[in-house]
Design a protein around this motif. Structure first.
Motif, PDB file in Angstrom:
ATOM      1  N   SER A  62       3.724 -15.162   2.245  1.00  0.00           N
ATOM      2  CA  SER A  62       2.511 -14.334   2.347  1.00  0.00           C
ATOM      3  C   SER A  62       2.179 -14.043   3.809  1.00  0.00           C
ATOM      4  O   SER A  62       1.654 -12.972   4.138  1.00  0.00           O
ATOM      5  N   ILE A  65       4.297 -11.106   4.873  1.00  0.00           N
ATOM      6  CA  ILE A  65       3.760  -9.873   4.285  1.00  0.00           C
ATOM      7  C   ILE A  65       2.519  -9.413   5.041  1.00  0.00           C
ATOM      8  O   ILE A  65       2.420  -8.252   5.449  1.00  0.00           O
ATOM      9  N   SER A  66       1.604 -10.331   5.281  1.00  0.00           N
ATOM     10  CA  SER A  66       0.352  -9.931   5.954  1.00  0.00           C
ATOM     11  C   SER A  66       0.632  -9.491   7.391  1.00  0.00           C
ATOM     12  O   SER A  66      -0.026  -8.589   7.906  1.00  0.00           O
ATOM     13  N   GLU A  69       1.976  -6.021   7.179  1.00  0.00           N
ATOM     14  CA  GLU A  69       0.857  -5.152   6.787  1.00  0.00           C
ATOM     15  C   GLU A  69       0.001  -4.809   8.000  1.00  0.00           C
ATOM     16  O   GLU A  69      -0.391  -3.652   8.195  1.00  0.00           O
ATOM     17  N   THR A  82       6.974  -3.438   4.941  1.00  0.00           N
ATOM     18  CA  THR A  82       6.078  -4.177   4.046  1.00  0.00           C
ATOM     19  C   THR A  82       6.517  -3.973   2.604  1.00  0.00           C
ATOM     20  O   THR A  82       6.551  -4.916   1.817  1.00  0.00           O
ATOM     21  N   GLN A  83       6.883  -2.723   2.299  1.00  0.00           N
ATOM     22  CA  GLN A  83       7.359  -2.423   0.939  1.00  0.00           C
ATOM     23  C   GLN A  83       8.606  -3.243   0.624  1.00  0.00           C
ATOM     24  O   GLN A  83       8.759  -3.745  -0.479  1.00  0.00           O
ATOM     25  N   LYS A  86       7.808  -6.991   0.237  1.00  0.00           N
ATOM     26  CA  LYS A  86       6.984  -7.209  -0.965  1.00  0.00           C
ATOM     27  C   LYS A  86       7.825  -7.288  -2.237  1.00  0.00           C
ATOM     28  O   LYS A  86       7.345  -7.744  -3.271  1.00  0.00           O
ATOM     29  N   GLN A  87       9.082  -6.813  -2.147  1.00  0.00           N
ATOM     30  CA  GLN A  87       9.958  -6.878  -3.324  1.00  0.00           C
ATOM     31  C   GLN A  87      10.375  -8.311  -3.642  1.00  0.00           C
ATOM     32  O   GLN A  87      10.766  -8.612  -4.753  1.00  0.00           O
ATOM     33  N   ILE A  90       7.665 -14.452  -3.387  1.00  0.00           N
ATOM     34  CA  ILE A  90       6.876 -15.029  -2.300  1.00  0.00           C
ATOM     35  C   ILE A  90       6.873 -16.548  -2.457  1.00  0.00           C
ATOM     36  O   ILE A  90       6.389 -17.080  -3.458  1.00  0.00           O
TER      37      ILE A  90
END
Ligand SMILES: [Zn+2]
Length: 253
Positions: A62, A65-66, A69, A82-83, A86-87, A90
């Protein structure tokens, strides 16, 4: 199989043999790797599977990801990154409430010995340098479109050597134990024999005692026995003669 694949398998084999890595291999992907993949139109899932020729589990955290982002505010390609991240599944990193930087997060995931056996996919040079100091951390990065699983670091090789020596010791110790067990086995056999002798012992002894007792009783009672007869035979002839004469006299009278 290309020589590149062979090298990858050889390097992966090192971690399988020395650090208990196994399929599906867990690959932790950070933002820098995802970004490089995007730039080079490198399909991480497909190409990495081809490269390793093994079952893989692509993971992120996470925090990563953040981070992507946040950076995404400034760039569209970071948004793509990010895309991409995100796949992936996590993995819980423990910073869900208060995200930290991707590199710090990965370092905390690896800890002191990479006990969860992650392969780290990163382009972050500083992170790579730090992770090379920890034994058993495979690193993968992109060189253009080409993925490269780095040869094991010095720390990884040295630790593996020590572990192999330890393994040597344990096999030596195992041999020692075998010898000791064998000796113990012989001792046990000896004990068994002693016990058997002891078990068989009392019977002949009691038999002897029983024999001795009747003998004494017999001789005391004067009941005829082999030994008593032998004593009679030992009686001197002249006494025997006298006895016979006495008996004759008794019969006559
Ligand atoms: Zn984290």
């Amino acid at each position: 199989m290309t020589s590149r694949n062979k090298k990858a398998r050889k390097n992966l084999g090192f971690y399988v043999n020395n650090y208990k890595f196994h399929q599906p291999f867990q690959i932790l992907i950070d933002g820098t790797f995802a970004f490089a993949a995007l730039q080079n139109k490198f399909n991480i899932q497909e190409q990495l599977k081809k490269y390793f020729q093994s079952e893989l589990k692509l993971l992120t955290t996470s925090c990563i990801i953040s981070e992507t982002e946040k950076l995404g505010i400034f760039s569209t390609s970071i948004n793509g990154t990010t895309q991409i991240v995100k796949q992936y599944a996590i993995h819980k990193c423990g910073h869900e409430k208060k995200p930290i930087s991707g590199s710090k997060c990965l370092r905390s995931m690896i800890g002191k010995d990479n006990s969860s056996r992650y392969i780290i996919a990163t382009q972050d040079r500083e992170l790579q340098d730090r992770l090379r100091l920890i034994p058993g951390v495979p690193l993968i990065y992109l060189h253009g479109k080409t993925p490269t699983l780095e040869s094991p670091s010095e720390a990884s090789r040295k630790r593996a050597e020590v572990m192999q020596k330890d393994l040597g010791m344990t096999t030596w110790q195992k041999e020692n134990i075998k010898v000791l067990e064998k000796q113990a086995g012989i001792m046990q056999e000896k004990d068994k024999l002693k016990k058997k002798k002891k078990k068989g012992g009392p019977n002949p002894l009691s038999c002897l005692k029983k024999k001795k007792k009747p003998e004494t009783i017999l001789s005391k009672n004067g009941i005829k026995s082999g030994k008593v007869r032998k004593r009679k035979i030992k009686i001197a002839p002249h006494i025997k003669e006298a006895l016979v004469i006495e008996l004759k006299n008794k019969c006559e009278t």
